[in-house]
Design an enzyme around this catalytic site. Structure first.
Site, PDB file in Angstrom:
ATOM      1  N   SER A 107      -7.103   1.545  -7.761  1.00 34.18           N
ATOM      2  CA  SER A 107      -5.762   2.011  -7.395  1.00 34.18           C
ATOM      3  C   SER A 107      -4.932   1.091  -6.526  1.00 34.18           C
ATOM      4  O   SER A 107      -3.768   1.389  -6.295  1.00 34.18           O
ATOM      5  CB  SER A 107      -5.866   3.380  -6.714  1.00 34.18           C
ATOM      6  N   SER A 121      -3.370   4.473  -8.432  1.00 32.51           N
ATOM      7  CA  SER A 121      -2.573   5.536  -7.861  1.00 32.51           C
ATOM      8  C   SER A 121      -1.572   5.020  -6.813  1.00 32.51           C
ATOM      9  O   SER A 121      -0.693   5.778  -6.399  1.00 32.51           O
ATOM     10  CB  SER A 121      -3.455   6.606  -7.233  1.00 32.51           C
ATOM     11  N   LYS A 168       1.034   4.315   2.058  1.00 32.98           N
ATOM     12  CA  LYS A 168       0.782   5.221   0.928  1.00 32.98           C
ATOM     13  C   LYS A 168       0.653   6.628   1.504  1.00 32.98           C
ATOM     14  O   LYS A 168       0.040   6.825   2.574  1.00 32.98           O
ATOM     15  CB  LYS A 168      -0.517   4.795   0.243  1.00 32.98           C
TER      16      LYS A 168
END
Lengths: 95, 485, 491
Positions: free
Chosen positions: B176, B152, B77
């Site tokens: 997330s 997210s 990420k």
């Protein structure tokens, strides 16, 4: 919690974020709605309840006092948008 | 979908049997990334780095030393600092930022010889539940490209669900990792707070942020957790506690496991179909030997309000460093210091980030600190205590990860509060600092449904075991958007 | 003693002492002064995304040391808090400090004023915080340059209660704190380098009034003299303003040394909202009784206690004791000289040892050191070497006067006392025969002076003494010389 335009400008000032005049009122509305959500906390019975800041209640880790960092000035200064003579530059500040 | 990336164990086996080399695997992954470019799941592709890492892995595999992740392609990420590789946090503020150091998680996966192919898209500064808040554009759900992948860690989820890589790192501050896992039919693990180092993991809300993993199975999550868990002296909130043998823990049987079913997690906001799917999965658990116990988490409704005070407050302070002075975006021709700050930050941050910074600033400001931040931290203790109470009677707590399946792009983006409400079943876990996992439990309208399991602190082993046993008996987790299992 | 009848000045000092650790409070970067800009910075100090603070244990120890020395309460649980504001020398946009739960609270310090009075100054608290970087406003034309070498250096912020009532009291307190932090080895007190900085909160009120007046804060004054002048000016300014019916604005002011006045800081926000909250990156500091006792065991005897002991037990005059106890290096040098004297000097003279050592330490050694701007921890003549020299004086090998020349030679590196005495042939002439011969020679050389003396001019004794000294190159034992000369003159 409804917040007014003056408050929005004040908060934006504290947070150093520029807001266009046209955006102030809509922003005030949006923020008010989020704060309405926050106001739901008012219903909680928190008498005698201590705040929980650290979920695991872990002990603080310390460092021994030793210099462990090398000079990485070049690598770090290279990241800056405006650096000269080894200094980070900002518009002149008058004290 | 090539079939190569169905599991880490299968990849590892193919590598060791020399059916394929790490370099070939890496190329496969890079090709797949290209094929699925329309998902917009990657912000940066690091072909050079990937091939170099793959070569290193091949050399080690040849010499006979390897870990379970050696040569396995994956993505980080774009919130983890990767030295020499652009790290943006999906923000214009860091659009060209190249960190001079590696995050703890990055170091560990590097040492395990896993092969990163690039940086996954995400909601800007981890603030969002749909990956529609990225400066680099929204990510699409591979199951239905008109829908969001969740956020997210939306890019991470999309990559794994599309079969580009077998796993991706993520972070979870309010859900997330778990929510995108649920939306994309993946297994997503959020470890206990402090279990994984936050060094180099760009901060959103310091007391809530957790690094973790999205993969296709609990077993795969186990391999990654084993590599990334552990104390880091550079993170003062990192717990100095030994790492369990998660591989061993995986084998624990379901017989006798007490699963608490929180009635608050099946509340009014939960889609009926989603609720039913999860209940069916829980019935399956019963058939496999677990016992279901009705429990209550009385303060559950306060979790969203508490989270949306604490997280923005901490974020408002964490994001104060973005000022155009030492790195990152700077506005053009600043006329004064004030102009430098206010314009740089207005330009560098997207709307949701600006909103949360302002809310957070307000919640900490003079006259409001007691009523908002302090009060929220006290409510936080009530919520944490609910879990402590519940875990006296049960081993794990279960419920739907999300109230609905993945919603359509644009459906909630105009209404922040509607978006926040989607986190209703996940945020309490972060407030209490507990570990939790989301596993595929079925489908509704053709879209995946996630079951969330929550465990006491440091009981990741129990989570993985309960998930693994379920996945041995079911095949939801093997379904793919392409149709083949 | 009020210079402004009818008015009372109320002053509180906030002193920032840079703790003398090798690395910073939250990173392993060096705290050494004078490096090229931005070369003593770690990821943490430039606040890169993803950086996290880990505190330095030595800084905590030093803070506890200070707390114990002032008899303060050491918190068993204290908290690091974020103080949020924007300034270019503050990379994170917040300073990690302590707010509601500081490590040290309360405490008191006896302060000796110039007129000999001792006042007990109460302290509010002392807490740990990180220093900011430096802004250089003159380096570039339209820009300010930021050097972050200093950012993250540990500070102990020492806050007094507003119990000082004159500039003189304030400076005396400041000097006492300065001596103490150096004494404890927690801060080098170098004001030129910015290791010891002082902010003064000054207000005035009508004598007898209960309520405090509005205060102005004078920031960052870096010398004792300037602090005194700045406070004096500010008191005057405020009284004049109030007498004219004006109100005092609560504000920050700077001292302009060139014009000898304080002036308002342009552009500074009035009452910034710092939005303090406990730093979520740092769990609370837990300090146990065992931790505190471990630090207490390393505390040296404090200046006031030692001063009292020198007066009471060593019978040193107050002024000598005060001067010796000004500085730990001085006092340790003195102690070493004294113990050297005692080991060697088996004979009588015990009572005089302390005074002898004190005279030399505060006299010759101090002067020599000052001439070269040396500290007592780097003297050119070691304490044991000085003790040896003084022993030779005691033994009568050389006179006290000659000893000063020997000392100068030792200071220049000519060798130890015995070597110099030997090389230069400075041994005192105590041999009666040799002395008698010298006296006879002088008396024969100056017959008219001898006649004058015998005629009643007693002052000429000194003349003869001087001449004998000259003849013996100053090496005549003065006591012997005097006795023998009188004898001869009598006859």
């Amino acid at each position: 919690m409804s917040i007014d335009i003056t408050t929005v400008r004040h908060i934006a000032r504290l947070a150093r974020i520029a807001i266009d005049d046209a955006d102030v009122a809509p922003l005030a509305q949006e923020l008010s709605r989020v704060l309405d959500l926050a106001d739901e906390l008012g219903a909680a019975d928190i008498a005698d309840v201590a705040p929980l800041a650290h979920p695991q209640g872990e002990a603080l880790t310390w460092r021994a006092d030793a210099v462990t960092e090398n000079d990485r000035a070049d690598a770090f200064l290279a990241l800056a948008p405006d650096a000269r003579a080894g200094l980070y530059l900002v518009p002149k500040v008058i004290e | 979908m090539t079939g190569l990336f169905t599991s880490i164990a299968q990849c590892a086996q193919a590598l060791r049997a020399r059916q394929i080399s790490a370099v070939e695997l890496a190329r496969e992954a890079l090709r797949a990334a290209q094929t699925h470019a329309d998902l917009n799941a990657l912000i940066s592709v690091d072909e050079t780095g990937a091939l170099a890492a793959a070569e290193r892995a091949d050399a080690r595999l040849a010499s006979g030393t390897w870990s379970s992740l050696s040569g396995i392609p994956f993505a980080h990420k774009d919130i983890f600092c990767t030295s020499g590789v652009r790290t943006t946090c999906a923000s214009r503020m860091l659009a060209d930022f190249v960190p001079p150091y590696d995050a703890g998680v990055v170091e560990r996966l590097h040492d395990a010889l896993a092969v990163s192919i690039g940086k996954a898209n995400m909601d800007e500064f981890a603030m969002g539940s749909s990956n529609e808040n990225s400066f680099f554009g929204a990510v699409k759900n591979p199951w239905d490209t008109a829908r969001v992948p969740g956020g997210s860690s939306g890019g991470s989820a999309a990559l794994v669900a599309a079969g580009v890589v077998p796993f991706a790192t993520g972070t979870d501050t309010g859900g997330s990792i778990r929510q995108p896992a649920a939306f994309c039919g993946l297994t997503g693990l959020k470890p206990t707070y402090g279990r994984v180092s936050r060094w180099g993991m760009i901060a959103y809300a310091s007391s809530l942020d957790c690094g973790g993993v999205l993969a296709r199975s609990a077993e795969d999550c186990m391999h990654v957790l084993s590599a990334i868990a552990g104390h880091d002296p550079r993170d003062a909130t990192s717990v100095a506690r030994g790492v369990d043998n998660y591989a061993d823990a995986l084998r624990a049987p379901l017989q006798g496991l007490r699963i608490g079913v929180a009635r608050e997690y099946f509340g009014a906001g939960i889609d009926a179909g989603v609720g039913a799917t999860v209940q069916a999965a829980l019935k399956q658990y019963e058939q496999l030997g677990a016992t279901l116990v009705d429990i209550s988490l009385p303060n559950a409704a306060l979790a969203i309000p508490a989270y949306y005070v604490i997280a923005p407050a901490e974020a408002s302070s964490n994001l104060a460093r973005y000022d155009g002075v030492r790195y990152g975006h700077r506005c053009a021709h600043p006329t004064s210091l004030e102009d430098l700050y206010t314009r740089t930050r207005a330009e560098g941050f997207g709307a949701e980030v600006r909103r949360r910074i302002l809310v957070g600033t307000y919640a900490l400001s003079a006259g409001y600190y007691d009523a908002y931040y302090l009060r929220a931290q006290r409510v936080r203790r009530l919520i944490a205590n609910d879990f402590v109470e519940a875990f006296k009677a049960v081993d794990l707590i279960a419920g739907p990860t999300t109230p609905t399946v993945a919603f359509k792009l644009g459906e909630k983006s105009a209404d922040p509060l509607a978006m926040y409400a989607a986190d209703v079943n996940t945020v309490a876990v972060n407030l209490a600092g507990l570990p939790a996992i989301s596993i595929p439990a079925g489908f509704r309208e053709g879209m995946p449904v996630g079951l969330q399991l929550i465990a006491p602190a440091f009981a990741e082993g129990a989570l993985l075991a309960a998930s693994h046993q379920f996945q041995l008996a079911t095949d939801w987790h093997r379904r793919t958007p392409g149709g083949a299992a | 003693m009020s210079m402004h009848p009818g008015w009372q000045a109320v002053i509180g000092l906030e002193i920032h002492a840079q703790l003398s650790t090798s690395s910073k409070l939250f990173s392993g970067a060096s705290t050494a002064y004078g490096a090229e800009p931005n070369t003593h910075t770690a990821v943490v100090d430039i606040a890169l995304p993803g950086a996290l603070p880990v505190p330095n244990h030595a800084a905590l120890d030093k803070a506890i040391r200070f707390g114990l020395a002032i008899g303060a309460h050491i918190a068993s649980r204290s908290v690091f808090a974020r103080k949020n504001y924007f300034y270019p020398d503050l990379p994170k946009g917040y300073q990690i400090s302590q707010y509601e739960l500081p490590i040290v609270s309360g405490g008191r310090l006896p302060v000796r004023l110039d007129d000999g009075r001792v006042i007990e100054v109460e302290l509010e608290r002392a807490h740990l915080e990180e220093d900011a970087g430096k802004s250089l406003h003159d380096a570039f034309h339209a820009a300010t340059g930021i050097d972050l070498n200093r950012a993250g250096t540990p500070l102990l912020e020492i806050v007094s209660k507003p119990v000082l009532h004159s500039a003189q009291e304030a400076v005396a307190y400041m000097r006492t704190v300065h001596t103490l932090v150096r004494w404890l080895g927690i801060c080098d007190g170098n004001m030129q380098e910015g290791s010891f900085r002082c902010d003064a909160n000054v207000s005035v009120r009508r004598e007898g009034a209960e309520k405090l007046g509005t205060r102005a804060e004078i920031k960052n004054v870096n010398s004792f003299r300037f602090v005194e002048k700045a406070i004096e000016y500010e008191i005057e300014r405020q009284i004049r303003a109030l007498e004219n019916g004006e109100a005092i604005v609560q504000e920050t002011r700077l001292y302009d040394a060139a014009r000898h006045q304080t002036r308002s800081m342009r552009g500074k926000e009035s009452a910034d909202d710092y939005r303090y909250f406990p730093d979520p990156d740092l769990p609370p500091l837990a300090v146990t009784l065992a931790d505190v006792e471990a630090v207490r065991a390393t505390l040296p005897e404090l200046p006031e206690a030692r001063r009292a002991r020198y007066i009471g037990e060593l019978h040193l005059p107050e002024i000598d004791a005060t001067q010796l106890c000004h500085d730990r290096a001085t006092v340790e040098y003195f102690e070493a000289v004294l113990s050297g004297l005692r080991t060697r000097d088996a004979g009588p003279g015990e009572k005089g040892d302390a005074k002898l050592a004190a005279n030399w330490v505060l006299g010759e050694v101090s002067a020599a050191r000052n001439a070269e701007h040396l500290h007592f921890d780097a003297p050119r003549v070691s304490a044991s070497a000085l003790a040896e020299l003084l022993t030779r004086v005691r033994e009568g090998v050389i006179s006290g006067k000659i000893a000063k020349d020997v000392f100068a030679a030792m200071w220049s590196g000519e060798g130890d006392a015995d070597a110099v005495i030997e090389k230069r042939g400075l041994k005192q002439i105590s041999d009666t025969g040799a002395l008698a011969a010298a006296i006879d020679a002088v008396l024969a050389e100056y017959p008219s002076q001898l006649a004058d003396y015998r005629g009643g001019n007693e002052k000429l004794l000194q003349f003869f003494v001087g001449q004998v000294m000259k003849r013996t190159k100053g090496q005549a034992n003065p006591q012997q010389l005097n006795a023998l000369l009188r004898e001869k003159l009598q006859s």
